[in-house]
Design a protein around this motif. Structure first.
Motif, PDB file in Angstrom:
ATOM      1  N   PHE A 212       0.819  -1.210   0.000  1.00 24.45           N
ATOM      2  CA  PHE A 212       0.000   0.000   0.000  1.00 24.45           C
ATOM      3  C   PHE A 212       0.858   1.267   0.000  1.00 24.45           C
ATOM      4  N   VAL A 241      -7.508  -1.687  -8.696  1.00 23.91           N
ATOM      5  CA  VAL A 241      -7.541  -2.077  -7.284  1.00 23.91           C
ATOM      6  C   VAL A 241      -8.961  -1.921  -6.762  1.00 23.91           C
ATOM      7  N   GLN A 245      -8.485  -1.653  -1.118  1.00 19.27           N
ATOM      8  CA  GLN A 245      -7.044  -1.481  -1.377  1.00 19.27           C
ATOM      9  C   GLN A 245      -6.686  -0.009  -1.526  1.00 19.27           C
TER      10      GLN A 245
END
Length: 487
Positions: A212, A241, A245
């Protein structure tokens, strides 16, 4: 004609004193103390502290309106009534009014550690790097170019030119860029960035790499515009994504500090310490107002100067030098008396003004509910206390009051009136409070635009136009709906 001239002259007698009083009234407690110190340094006839064996004499009630600064140089020493200056008074009446200040409200010198400045801390860190003399001078120049928020706002070409013209250091952009990377190694991370994008990137690249964090770096580096405009759907499509996410990547960015210099405890930017000028307390269900005791100093006229007057009076042969001296002494004694009286009037003005405000807004001060603040303009208080609107403004704009609900700037209690759907006057402060609460309670995934906010307030009994909602929202420093959207 002569009589008309004298009447005009007498009508202007008080203006210097009134100007001095207005200047004193607008000063908050700390600035007033500084002004008091300056006056005592300038006038040796004015002294601090109480005098023993106080006896009020005729000098206390002397009418000073007949004294004109413009005539000071024309006063003849023989015309001065020396007895007027020989009393042992000079603890003014207001010092006996103990209801306006507290005996334990005395000056205390609180020791504190002088913090190291933001820039000095950066220089100290820089000293841990091994640099040659020229590189160190350039690096220190770069540190000096960092503003209090931690940014370097000037372009590299401009810095190269400044080094040549102001420091006599001739270098090139590549070398400055190299040393700027050294600055970027300093703490707090992000310092020395040239814009917000670079600041965030520097901080992200110092984080432990994760899926991330890497996504966050890519977003800031390549999709910064879409990020700032909160085009989250576009970002999810771009990076393929999920919402979850992207939310985790956004969370990594939201944890960063956009103003790395501003968080430094020893920031060179001076932070003002607020000293409340008043205090409001609730005692047995009743409001009690006190004026900070530091606004009521103990002052008196110097006995040494009065003794000089006595010496002059007893002298049989009065020389020219003595006559000149007595004129100087008279001016200093008059100035000291005027200043003491101005402080008394300042204290009375502050107290009666705040007392009127306290009772006007009694419902709020009793329970702290901001929706109970009544519409109140300067004229309302001016009419109650019989003072000019400009005087009320001077008190309200610069003074703070300590309440059971926090320390407040007095001018925050003033507001215009608006009509609700019942035809009743309500404060714009009340409407702003309701607007703020409505926005705080909204669904952050679907924040309310201004037209919907206007409809909600209308349903609550406050018919307000959309443009008025926008104005109040901006005054509350609340961004538009699109910028309030959360993942």
């Amino acid at each position: 004609m002569l009589k008309q001239f004298l009447n005009l002259k007498l009508s202007q007698k008080l203006s210097p004193q009134q100007i001095q009083l207005m200047k004193l009234i607008q000063l908050p407690t700390q600035a007033f103390e500084q002004r008091l110190l300056e006056e005592m340094n300038e006038n040796p006839a004015l002294e601090a502290g109480k005098e023993d064996d106080y006896e009020k004499d005729e000098f206390e009630s002397e009418d000073y309106d007949d004294y004109d600064d413009a005539e000071a140089d024309r006063i003849e020493a023989d015309d001065i009534n020396i007895d007027d200056y020989l009393g042992s008074d000079d603890i003014p009446d207001y010092k006996t009014q103990v209801n306006n200040y507290s005996d334990d409200d005395e000056d205390r010198d609180t020791p504190f550690a002088a913090p190291i400045s933001f820039h000095q801390d950066l220089i100290n860190q820089l000293n841990t790097f091994i640099l040659n003399d020229e590189d160190r001078e350039i690096a220190e120049f770069l540190v000096g170019s960092i503003d209090d928020m931690g940014y370097i706002r000037r372009s590299i070409p401009d810095i190269v030119d400044d080094l040549a013209f102001t420091q006599g250091i001739y270098t090139d952009e590549k070398n400055v860029e190299r040393l700027l990377h050294v600055i970027h190694e300093l703490e707090p991370t992000g310092v020395g960035a040239r814009d917000l994008q670079e600041c965030l990137l520097l901080q992200l690249k110092h984080k432990t790499p994760t899926e991330f964090v890497e996504l966050a770096i890519d977003i800031i580096e390549n999709q910064f515009d879409a990020f700032t405009k909160k085009h989250y759907e576009k970002l999810m499509q771009k990076y393929s994504v999920s919402n979850e996410q992207l939310k985790k990547a956004i969370y990594e960015i939201e944890r960063l500090n956009p103003k790395p210099g501003g968080s430094f405890a020893g920031n060179s930017k001076v932070t003002e310490n607020i000293v409340p000028d008043f205090a409001i307390r609730i005692v047995d269900g009743e409001l009690e107002l006190t004026l900070n005791g530091r606004n009521a100093p103990s002052l008196h006229v110097s006995k040494d100067y009065q003794e000089m007057m006595q010496t002059y009076k007893e002298s049989k042969d009065k020389s020219t030098q003595q006559k000149e001296a007595v004129q100087f002494i008279k001016q200093k004694l008059d100035s000291a008396k005027w200043f003491i009286d101005a402080i008394r009037q300042r204290q009375e003005t502050l107290f009666v003004t705040m007392n009127a405000i306290m009772h006007y807004q009694e419902e709020f001060f009793l329970d702290g509910d901001e929706t109970k603040l009544k519409p109140m303009i300067l004229k309302d208080i001016a009419d109650l206390v019989g003072l000019d609107i400009s005087t009320i403004s001077r008190v309200a704009n610069s003074k703070y009051v300590e309440t059971p609900y926090g320390t407040k700037l007095i001018k925050e209690f003033f507001s215009e009136a608006m009509m609700n759907d019942q035809g009743e006057e309500v404060s714009t402060l009340e409407i702003k409070k309701i607007l703020k609460n409505t926005i705080e309670e909204e669904d952050k995934h679907k924040p309310l635009p201004d037209d919907q906010l206007a409809e909600i307030l209308k349903e609550k009994g406050y018919p307000i136009a959309r443009r008025t909602i926008a104005k109040y929202r901006e005054q509350l420093d609340i961004p538009v709906a699109r910028m309030r959207k959360k993942m």
